[in-house]
Scaffold this motif. Sequence first.
Motif, PDB file in Angstrom:
ATOM      1  N   LEU A 244     -55.515  70.986 -90.055  1.00  0.00           N
ATOM      2  CA  LEU A 244     -54.905  72.078 -91.016  1.00  0.00           C
ATOM      3  C   LEU A 244     -54.154  71.494 -92.107  1.00  0.00           C
ATOM      4  O   LEU A 244     -54.214  72.039 -93.142  1.00  0.00           O
ATOM      5  CB  LEU A 244     -54.171  73.023 -89.881  1.00  0.00           C
ATOM      6  N   TRP A 245     -53.245  70.655 -91.662  1.00  0.00           N
ATOM      7  CA  TRP A 245     -52.353  69.858 -92.796  1.00  0.00           C
ATOM      8  C   TRP A 245     -53.087  69.477 -93.863  1.00  0.00           C
ATOM      9  O   TRP A 245     -52.912  69.795 -95.177  1.00  0.00           O
ATOM     10  CB  TRP A 245     -51.467  68.970 -92.312  1.00  0.00           C
ATOM     11  N   PRO A 246     -54.369  68.587 -93.785  1.00  0.00           N
ATOM     12  CA  PRO A 246     -54.990  68.102 -95.000  1.00  0.00           C
ATOM     13  C   PRO A 246     -55.603  69.299 -95.682  1.00  0.00           C
ATOM     14  O   PRO A 246     -55.614  69.110 -96.736  1.00  0.00           O
ATOM     15  CB  PRO A 246     -55.868  67.209 -94.282  1.00  0.00           C
ATOM     16  N   LEU A 247     -56.023  70.167 -95.051  1.00  0.00           N
ATOM     17  CA  LEU A 247     -56.689  71.357 -95.617  1.00  0.00           C
ATOM     18  C   LEU A 247     -55.745  72.289 -96.528  1.00  0.00           C
ATOM     19  O   LEU A 247     -56.253  72.416 -97.778  1.00  0.00           O
ATOM     20  CB  LEU A 247     -57.613  72.531 -94.610  1.00  0.00           C
ATOM     21  N   LEU A 248     -54.744  72.296 -96.096  1.00  0.00           N
ATOM     22  CA  LEU A 248     -53.482  73.073 -96.827  1.00  0.00           C
ATOM     23  C   LEU A 248     -53.441  72.230 -98.009  1.00  0.00           C
ATOM     24  O   LEU A 248     -53.231  72.894 -99.060  1.00  0.00           O
ATOM     25  CB  LEU A 248     -52.450  73.032 -95.911  1.00  0.00           C
ATOM     26  N   LEU A 249     -53.233  70.944 -97.708  1.00  0.00           N
ATOM     27  CA  LEU A 249     -52.891  70.099 -99.161  1.00  0.00           C
ATOM     28  C   LEU A 249     -53.967  70.112-100.148  1.00  0.00           C
ATOM     29  O   LEU A 249     -53.726  70.126-101.082  1.00  0.00           O
ATOM     30  CB  LEU A 249     -52.821  68.639 -98.618  1.00  0.00           C
ATOM     31  N   ILE A 250     -55.342  70.040 -99.531  1.00  0.00           N
ATOM     32  CA  ILE A 250     -56.474  70.075-100.627  1.00  0.00           C
ATOM     33  C   ILE A 250     -56.550  71.375-101.221  1.00  0.00           C
ATOM     34  O   ILE A 250     -56.547  71.432-102.419  1.00  0.00           O
ATOM     35  CB  ILE A 250     -57.828  69.960 -99.639  1.00  0.00           C
ATOM     36  N   ALA A 251     -56.142  72.545-100.551  1.00  0.00           N
ATOM     37  CA  ALA A 251     -56.167  73.806-101.129  1.00  0.00           C
ATOM     38  C   ALA A 251     -55.096  74.082-102.156  1.00  0.00           C
ATOM     39  O   ALA A 251     -55.378  74.695-102.913  1.00  0.00           O
ATOM     40  CB  ALA A 251     -56.076  74.854 -99.954  1.00  0.00           C
ATOM     41  N   VAL A 252     -54.006  73.486-102.032  1.00  0.00           N
ATOM     42  CA  VAL A 252     -52.907  73.387-102.947  1.00  0.00           C
ATOM     43  C   VAL A 252     -53.079  72.427-104.133  1.00  0.00           C
ATOM     44  O   VAL A 252     -53.195  72.775-105.488  1.00  0.00           O
ATOM     45  CB  VAL A 252     -51.639  73.035-102.467  1.00  0.00           C
ATOM     46  N   PHE A 253     -53.415  71.247-103.742  1.00  0.00           N
ATOM     47  CA  PHE A 253     -53.494  70.213-104.999  1.00  0.00           C
ATOM     48  C   PHE A 253     -54.640  70.140-105.731  1.00  0.00           C
ATOM     49  O   PHE A 253     -54.830  69.430-106.700  1.00  0.00           O
ATOM     50  CB  PHE A 253     -52.803  68.699-104.263  1.00  0.00           C
ATOM     51  N   LEU A 254     -55.970  70.378-105.054  1.00  0.00           N
ATOM     52  CA  LEU A 254     -57.069  70.093-105.969  1.00  0.00           C
ATOM     53  C   LEU A 254     -57.205  71.023-107.127  1.00  0.00           C
ATOM     54  O   LEU A 254     -57.433  70.540-107.991  1.00  0.00           O
ATOM     55  CB  LEU A 254     -58.259  70.189-104.682  1.00  0.00           C
ATOM     56  N   PRO A 255     -56.886  72.470-106.756  1.00  0.00           N
ATOM     57  CA  PRO A 255     -57.037  73.350-108.074  1.00  0.00           C
ATOM     58  C   PRO A 255     -55.748  72.843-109.036  1.00  0.00           C
ATOM     59  O   PRO A 255     -55.896  72.859-110.259  1.00  0.00           O
ATOM     60  CB  PRO A 255     -56.768  74.580-107.460  1.00  0.00           C
ATOM     61  N   LEU A 256     -54.574  72.443-108.355  1.00  0.00           N
ATOM     62  CA  LEU A 256     -53.437  72.120-109.358  1.00  0.00           C
ATOM     63  C   LEU A 256     -53.988  70.908-110.199  1.00  0.00           C
ATOM     64  O   LEU A 256     -53.604  70.727-111.439  1.00  0.00           O
ATOM     65  CB  LEU A 256     -52.427  71.700-108.597  1.00  0.00           C
ATOM     66  N   SER A 257     -54.651  70.040-109.541  1.00  0.00           N
ATOM     67  CA  SER A 257     -55.200  68.588-110.179  1.00  0.00           C
ATOM     68  C   SER A 257     -56.138  69.100-111.417  1.00  0.00           C
ATOM     69  O   SER A 257     -56.083  68.730-112.407  1.00  0.00           O
ATOM     70  CB  SER A 257     -55.792  67.568-109.253  1.00  0.00           C
ATOM     71  N   ALA A 258     -56.982  69.911-111.149  1.00  0.00           N
ATOM     72  CA  ALA A 258     -58.125  70.279-111.936  1.00  0.00           C
ATOM     73  C   ALA A 258     -57.636  71.116-113.187  1.00  0.00           C
ATOM     74  O   ALA A 258     -57.972  70.691-114.278  1.00  0.00           O
ATOM     75  CB  ALA A 258     -59.262  71.202-111.258  1.00  0.00           C
ATOM     76  N   ARG A 259     -56.672  72.105-112.914  1.00  0.00           N
ATOM     77  CA  ARG A 259     -55.971  72.663-114.059  1.00  0.00           C
ATOM     78  C   ARG A 259     -55.323  71.900-115.004  1.00  0.00           C
ATOM     79  O   ARG A 259     -55.311  72.194-115.928  1.00  0.00           O
ATOM     80  CB  ARG A 259     -54.946  73.876-113.311  1.00  0.00           C
ATOM     81  N   THR A 260     -54.345  70.933-114.353  1.00  0.00           N
ATOM     82  CA  THR A 260     -53.703  70.249-115.027  1.00  0.00           C
ATOM     83  C   THR A 260     -54.265  69.202-115.776  1.00  0.00           C
ATOM     84  O   THR A 260     -53.941  69.221-117.101  1.00  0.00           O
ATOM     85  CB  THR A 260     -52.813  69.422-114.285  1.00  0.00           C
ATOM     86  N   PHE A 261     -55.540  68.715-115.429  1.00  0.00           N
ATOM     87  CA  PHE A 261     -56.364  67.908-116.315  1.00  0.00           C
ATOM     88  C   PHE A 261     -56.796  68.809-117.248  1.00  0.00           C
ATOM     89  O   PHE A 261     -56.985  68.204-118.566  1.00  0.00           O
ATOM     90  CB  PHE A 261     -57.405  67.307-115.218  1.00  0.00           C
ATOM     91  N   ARG A 262     -57.386  70.031-117.117  1.00  0.00           N
ATOM     92  CA  ARG A 262     -57.829  70.969-118.142  1.00  0.00           C
ATOM     93  C   ARG A 262     -56.868  71.119-119.157  1.00  0.00           C
ATOM     94  O   ARG A 262     -57.148  71.145-120.451  1.00  0.00           O
ATOM     95  CB  ARG A 262     -58.425  72.100-117.803  1.00  0.00           C
ATOM     96  N   ARG A 263     -55.416  70.989-119.055  1.00  0.00           N
ATOM     97  CA  ARG A 263     -54.597  71.361-119.991  1.00  0.00           C
ATOM     98  C   ARG A 263     -53.733  70.158-120.529  1.00  0.00           C
ATOM     99  O   ARG A 263     -52.902  70.277-121.309  1.00  0.00           O
ATOM    100  CB  ARG A 263     -53.339  72.245-119.097  1.00  0.00           C
ATOM    101  N   LEU A 264     -54.260  68.980-120.239  1.00  0.00           N
ATOM    102  CA  LEU A 264     -53.538  68.033-120.804  1.00  0.00           C
ATOM    103  C   LEU A 264     -53.896  67.762-122.286  1.00  0.00           C
ATOM    104  O   LEU A 264     -54.942  67.988-122.856  1.00  0.00           O
ATOM    105  CB  LEU A 264     -54.428  66.427-120.264  1.00  0.00           C
ATOM    106  N   GLY A 265     -52.787  67.625-122.879  1.00  0.00           N
ATOM    107  CA  GLY A 265     -52.843  67.489-124.556  1.00  0.00           C
ATOM    108  C   GLY A 265     -53.022  68.966-125.168  1.00  0.00           C
ATOM    109  O   GLY A 265     -53.275  69.102-126.339  1.00  0.00           O
ATOM    110  N   GLY A 266     -52.839  70.030-124.421  1.00  0.00           N
ATOM    111  CA  GLY A 266     -53.129  71.251-124.849  1.00  0.00           C
ATOM    112  C   GLY A 266     -51.733  71.912-125.459  1.00  0.00           C
ATOM    113  O   GLY A 266     -50.979  71.261-125.251  1.00  0.00           O
TER     114      GLY A 266
END
Length: 266
Positions: A244-266
């Motif tokens: 459960l702990w890793p799944l929770l971390l993935i659920a939080v930080f994978l979308p955050l990483s993808a969104r942050t990357f898309r917004r770089l330089g924006g």
Amino acid sequence: MSLISRFGWALADSWTITLRDLSHWVRQPGPVVLGWFFPILMVLMFGGLFGGAIGVPGGGDYFDFLIPGMFAMTMLFGLESTMMAVTTDAAKGVTDRFRSMPMSASAVVVGRGIADMLNSVVGLAVMIVTGLLLGWHAGGGAAAALTAVGLLLLLRFALIWVGIYIGLVAGGPEVVTSVQILVWPVGFLSSVFVDPATMPGWLGAIAEWNPLSATATAVRRLFDNPGWGGESWVAQNATLMAVLWPLLLIAVFLPLSARTFRRLGG
């Protein structure tokens, strides 16, 4: 473009980034090899220097208690290399160049994740072989051993996305250096080296709920190694929490990483 074509395009771009990262390690193997062997130094230090003074809950050899915990600790150590690599690419403008190219937006972070997982598989294999050579006794059978390895790599996969996110939001490598200092308290405030029951009550409770403790405890049970029992719910359900702990971390930080990357330089 169909969904299948888009997926194939993203997968091909991700593998290209993975090969790029692996080629850097081939040209500069020093930091990678050091990352593999640093946990071995930790095992020798704690097992050889302090092991004789540390009692194992319920009896047993401290070395057999330590090794599975160090497997989990090795997964945590990989967080630092992920953060530094992502931040260095961003600081040098490499990430911006990738974003300007006709490639999948997710390929950069996914490619980094694949490369780091491959690195972690090798590092874990080195640790397992080292433990066996030093006399670590692994029981439980092949199925239990594969499950233990799976839980360890699941933790590492989750921590990769934590590292990618921190690397993307950090202002530069010097910020990551400051964050790296926090890795040590997280690692030591767990059941990796000692039984949380030996800590002050409030500190032991924090250690029991540490995701690292859940994985370490679950792996000890799967390898039939000595460990701490614990009366709390989290101690009694360590294997469940190791999922459960890793799944929770993935659920939080994978979308955050993808969104942050898309917004770089924006």
